[in-house]
Structures are given as C-alpha cells and as structure tokens.
Scaffold this active site. Structure first.
Site, PDB file in Angstrom:
ATOM      1  N   PRO A  11      45.753  41.681  35.383  1.00 34.83           N
ATOM      2  CA  PRO A  11      44.749  42.683  35.051  1.00 34.83           C
ATOM      3  C   PRO A  11      43.728  42.926  36.163  1.00 34.83           C
ATOM      4  O   PRO A  11      43.279  41.994  36.816  1.00 34.83           O
ATOM      5  CB  PRO A  11      44.056  42.100  33.811  1.00 34.83           C
ATOM      6  CG  PRO A  11      44.340  40.643  33.856  1.00 34.83           C
ATOM      7  CD  PRO A  11      45.701  40.518  34.484  1.00 34.83           C
ATOM      8  N   ASN A  12      43.410  44.178  36.313  1.00 35.16           N
ATOM      9  CA  ASN A  12      42.351  44.686  37.198  1.00 35.16           C
ATOM     10  C   ASN A  12      42.724  44.668  38.681  1.00 35.16           C
ATOM     11  O   ASN A  12      41.989  45.196  39.508  1.00 35.16           O
ATOM     12  CB  ASN A  12      41.030  43.934  36.969  1.00 35.16           C
ATOM     13  CG  ASN A  12      40.550  44.077  35.538  1.00 35.16           C
ATOM     14  OD1 ASN A  12      40.449  45.193  35.051  1.00 35.16           O
ATOM     15  ND2 ASN A  12      40.291  42.978  34.856  1.00 35.16           N
ATOM     16  N   ARG A  19      37.320  47.923  43.388  1.00 35.37           N
ATOM     17  CA  ARG A  19      36.742  46.907  42.515  1.00 35.37           C
ATOM     18  C   ARG A  19      35.985  45.870  43.341  1.00 35.37           C
ATOM     19  O   ARG A  19      36.589  45.209  44.209  1.00 35.37           O
ATOM     20  CB  ARG A  19      37.894  46.209  41.791  1.00 35.37           C
ATOM     21  CG  ARG A  19      37.495  45.023  40.985  1.00 35.37           C
ATOM     22  CD  ARG A  19      38.712  44.187  40.602  1.00 35.37           C
ATOM     23  NE  ARG A  19      38.299  43.134  39.705  1.00 35.37           N
ATOM     24  CZ  ARG A  19      39.016  42.071  39.425  1.00 35.37           C
ATOM     25  NH1 ARG A  19      40.209  41.907  39.983  1.00 35.37           N
ATOM     26  NH2 ARG A  19      38.568  41.165  38.609  1.00 35.37           N
ATOM     27  N   HIS A 101      44.921  33.413  44.325  1.00 34.66           N
ATOM     28  CA  HIS A 101      43.654  34.110  44.094  1.00 34.66           C
ATOM     29  C   HIS A 101      43.087  34.580  45.423  1.00 34.66           C
ATOM     30  O   HIS A 101      43.120  33.835  46.410  1.00 34.66           O
ATOM     31  CB  HIS A 101      42.628  33.218  43.386  1.00 34.66           C
ATOM     32  CG  HIS A 101      43.117  32.754  42.058  1.00 34.66           C
ATOM     33  ND1 HIS A 101      43.196  33.593  40.973  1.00 34.66           N
ATOM     34  CD2 HIS A 101      43.601  31.562  41.666  1.00 34.66           C
ATOM     35  CE1 HIS A 101      43.703  32.926  39.960  1.00 34.66           C
ATOM     36  NE2 HIS A 101      43.964  31.696  40.348  1.00 34.66           N
TER      37      HIS A 101
HETATM   38  C1  DQA Z   1      41.124  36.558  40.903  1.00 31.76           C
HETATM   39  C2  DQA Z   1      40.042  35.623  40.366  1.00 31.76           C
HETATM   40  C3  DQA Z   1      39.889  35.775  38.864  1.00 31.76           C
HETATM   41  O1  DQA Z   1      38.860  34.911  38.381  1.00 31.76           O
HETATM   42  C4  DQA Z   1      39.505  37.200  38.518  1.00 31.76           C
HETATM   43  O2  DQA Z   1      39.421  37.364  37.122  1.00 31.76           O
HETATM   44  C5  DQA Z   1      40.439  38.191  39.118  1.00 31.76           C
HETATM   45  C6  DQA Z   1      40.878  37.999  40.498  1.00 31.76           C
HETATM   46  C7  DQA Z   1      41.213  36.517  42.441  1.00 31.76           C
HETATM   47  O3  DQA Z   1      42.226  37.004  42.948  1.00 31.76           O
HETATM   48  O4  DQA Z   1      40.299  36.049  43.107  1.00 31.76           O
HETATM   49  O5  DQA Z   1      40.781  39.192  38.509  1.00 31.76           O
HETATM   50  O6  DQA Z   1      42.384  36.139  40.389  1.00 31.76           O
END
Ligand code: DQA
Length: 146
Positions: A11-12, A19, A101
């Site tokens: 997600p996102n 973002r 991440h």
């Molecule tokens: C993330 C870290 C997560 O905590 C966050 O919710 C994300 C991106 C990262 O790539 O740093 O959506 O996975």
C-alpha cells in the site's frame, strides 16, 4: 537462465514520487523498477506488482512459484507492521522473500519498529532509500546462486 525476481510492493508505494518525498524520495515506482530492470539485464529477470489490497499481496505470494518466480523482494509498506496474513503467506511458500524498506523504520515511530514478516523472511534490507531494492534483489540473486 537468470533467476526471475518479483519486486512486490504494498500500500501507498504507488505514490512514490509525490508521497512524503523527504522520506521516500522524488522518483516514481515505475522509474525505480525500470532502473532495477536495466541494472540486472542478464543477471535477473525482474517482474513487478503493486497493490494497495492486502489479500492481493497474499495471492501474489501464493502464485509466485506457479508463476515461475524464484525470489521476491517485498516492500509490504504499513502491512509489514500489522499483517499476520502476509506473514503466514510467506511462511507457507517455498520461494524466498526479502523484506525491503526505503526508510530506516527503526528511526521512525515506535509502531514501525515491529515487523510481522521479518521472522519468516530470508532477511531484511532497510534504510538505504531506493538502493534498498537493489540490495534486496542482489541478496536474493546471490542466495539463489549459492
Ligand atoms: C516503508 C515503511 C513503512 O513503515 C511505511 O508504512 C511504508 C513504507 C518503507 O519503505 O520505508 O509504506 O515500508
């Protein structure tokens, strides 16, 4: 034949580029995947999938083996911190998964310090910006070549 690596994003991550660019940078997810594909020509075949829907991530993991995927570089976004379903999916397949991440989640809010996935993943790579993905793909390719 080079290994087939799925770069799976939750997600996102479709919002990369707009973002919170101070955390996630300015490039888009498409640019990131194009860069990986170009960098790994001859060494790995990169496919990619992004979805905001938890169950679709579960299905993508289930389908990895029958889709001919040898390893998964997986940024589960916020589901990392909450999803027992994704943890069970990773535990239930034989394809190795590396947790990715962009940000160093340990320098951020306490709720990001826990990963439901880490224990069932081959390893975690985090905090190196978009380079985390290259390092993750590299880690899987080397693991598969061992
Ligand atoms: C993330 C870290 C997560 O905590 C966050 O919710 C994300 C991106 C990262 O790539 O740093 O959506 O996975």
């Amino acid at each position: 034949m080079p290994p087939r690596i799925l770069v799976l994003n939750g997600p996102n991550l479709n919002l990369l580029g707009t973002r919170e660019p101070e955390i996630y940078g300015h490039g888009t997810l498409g640019e990131l995947v194009d860069g990986l594909r170009a960098a790994y020509i001859g060494r790995a075949e990169i496919s990619d999938h992004q979805t905001n829907i938890e169950g679709e991530l579960v299905s993508a993991l289930h389908n990895a083996e029958s889709d001919g995927i040898d390893g998964v570089a997986f940024n589960a976004g916020a589901y990392t911190h909450t999803s027992i379903a994704l943890r069970d999916a990773i535990a239930g397949i034989s394809v190795p998964v590396v947790e990715i991440h962009i940000s160093n989640v340990h320098r951020r809010e306490a709720f990001r310090h826990t990963s439901m996935l880490a224990e069932v993943c081959l390893g975690q790579i985090l905090g190196f910006g978009r380079v985390s993905y290259s390092l993750g793909v590299e880690a899987i390719v080397r693991h598969l070549n061992q």
